[in-house]
Motif scaffolding. Structure first.
Motif, PDB file in Angstrom:
ATOM      1  N   MET A   1     -25.563   2.910   7.599  1.00  0.00           N
ATOM      2  CA  MET A   1     -24.694   2.965   8.768  1.00  0.00           C
ATOM      3  C   MET A   1     -25.461   3.629   9.913  1.00  0.00           C
ATOM      4  N   ASN A   2     -25.322   3.072  11.094  1.00  0.00           N
ATOM      5  CA  ASN A   2     -26.014   3.576  12.262  1.00  0.00           C
ATOM      6  C   ASN A   2     -25.054   4.412  13.115  1.00  0.00           C
ATOM      7  N   LEU A   3     -25.309   5.719  13.219  1.00  0.00           N
ATOM      8  CA  LEU A   3     -24.467   6.623  14.004  1.00  0.00           C
ATOM      9  C   LEU A   3     -25.184   7.002  15.291  1.00  0.00           C
ATOM     10  N   THR A   4     -24.422   7.118  16.360  1.00  0.00           N
ATOM     11  CA  THR A   4     -24.947   7.538  17.653  1.00  0.00           C
ATOM     12  C   THR A   4     -24.190   8.776  18.108  1.00  0.00           C
ATOM     13  N   THR A   5     -24.898   9.749  18.654  1.00  0.00           N
ATOM     14  CA  THR A   5     -24.257  10.969  19.151  1.00  0.00           C
ATOM     15  C   THR A   5     -23.814  10.764  20.592  1.00  0.00           C
ATOM     16  N   VAL A   6     -22.524  10.985  20.825  1.00  0.00           N
ATOM     17  CA  VAL A   6     -21.914  10.921  22.156  1.00  0.00           C
ATOM     18  C   VAL A   6     -21.111  12.206  22.342  1.00  0.00           C
TER      19      VAL A   6
ATOM     20  N   GLY B   1     -11.663   4.638  27.606  1.00  0.00           N
ATOM     21  CA  GLY B   1     -10.388   4.807  26.927  1.00  0.00           C
ATOM     22  C   GLY B   1     -10.076   6.284  26.769  1.00  0.00           C
ATOM     23  N   TYR B   2      -8.899   6.575  26.262  1.00  0.00           N
ATOM     24  CA  TYR B   2      -8.480   7.969  26.090  1.00  0.00           C
ATOM     25  C   TYR B   2      -7.320   8.016  25.108  1.00  0.00           C
TER      26      TYR B   2
ATOM     27  N   THR C   1     -11.277  11.917  25.312  1.00  0.00           N
ATOM     28  CA  THR C   1     -12.035  10.707  25.553  1.00  0.00           C
ATOM     29  C   THR C   1     -13.431  10.867  24.968  1.00  0.00           C
ATOM     30  N   ILE C   2     -13.974   9.791  24.438  1.00  0.00           N
ATOM     31  CA  ILE C   2     -15.328   9.801  23.893  1.00  0.00           C
ATOM     32  C   ILE C   2     -16.204   9.022  24.862  1.00  0.00           C
ATOM     33  N   VAL C   3     -17.245   9.695  25.360  1.00  0.00           N
ATOM     34  CA  VAL C   3     -18.072   9.127  26.430  1.00  0.00           C
ATOM     35  C   VAL C   3     -19.539   9.510  26.240  1.00  0.00           C
TER      36      VAL C   3
ATOM     37  N   PRO D   1     -23.077  11.388  27.292  1.00  0.00           N
ATOM     38  CA  PRO D   1     -23.291  12.750  27.801  1.00  0.00           C
ATOM     39  C   PRO D   1     -23.190  12.841  29.326  1.00  0.00           C
ATOM     40  N   GLU D   2     -23.677  11.831  30.024  1.00  0.00           N
ATOM     41  CA  GLU D   2     -23.640  11.847  31.492  1.00  0.00           C
ATOM     42  C   GLU D   2     -22.212  11.782  32.019  1.00  0.00           C
ATOM     43  N   VAL D   3     -21.401  10.929  31.432  1.00  0.00           N
ATOM     44  CA  VAL D   3     -20.000  10.817  31.857  1.00  0.00           C
ATOM     45  C   VAL D   3     -19.254  12.103  31.520  1.00  0.00           C
ATOM     46  N   ALA D   4     -19.523  12.687  30.356  1.00  0.00           N
ATOM     47  CA  ALA D   4     -18.875  13.944  29.969  1.00  0.00           C
ATOM     48  C   ALA D   4     -19.159  15.033  30.996  1.00  0.00           C
ATOM     49  N   GLU D   5     -20.398  15.116  31.427  1.00  0.00           N
ATOM     50  CA  GLU D   5     -20.755  16.134  32.423  1.00  0.00           C
ATOM     51  C   GLU D   5     -20.022  15.905  33.736  1.00  0.00           C
ATOM     52  N   ARG D   6     -19.938  14.661  34.181  1.00  0.00           N
ATOM     53  CA  ARG D   6     -19.212  14.363  35.425  1.00  0.00           C
ATOM     54  C   ARG D   6     -17.732  14.721  35.306  1.00  0.00           C
TER      55      ARG D   6
END
Length: 100
Positions: free
Chosen positions: A1-6, A32-33, A60-62, A64-69
């Motif tokens: 399984m391929n996991l990505t950190t967000v 989404g939210y 919301t899961i986004v 890293p750049e969107v989270a910072e904004r």
């Protein structure tokens, strides 16, 4: 399984802010939210939501750049005048294309 950190961004706020915050996070790039009604006690004391019901928790899961904004806008526009908290947690997801 391929996991990505967000990033999981969580905002807990007075219910009067729900629609404004949803608009903000979507405009900043969230796809989404999830919203829940929550209850608790913080350092701000009594506020209007005590008569309107519980607070709202928006998650919301986004990227890293969107989270910072999102956190920057919430801190600048809402922290000074409302009972609001926000935090970011790294999470791993499958199907990362849904969140980027």
């Amino acid at each position: 399984m391929n996991l990505t950190t967000v990033r999981l961004v969580t905002i807990i706020a007075e219910p009067v802010l729900k629609d404004r915050l949803i608009h903000e996070i979507q405009a900043l790039g969230a796809h989404g939210y999830t919203i829940s009604e929550v209850h608790g006690e913080g350092t701000r004391g009594i506020h209007a939501s005590q008569w309107q019901g519980g607070n709202v928790k928006i998650e919301t899961i986004v990227s890293p750049e969107v989270a910072e904004r999102i956190v920057e806008v919430v801190a600048d526009q809402y922290f000074p005048n409302y009972a609001v908290i926000a935090y970011v947690i790294p999470v791993q997801v499958v199907r990362s294309e849904k969140f980027a």
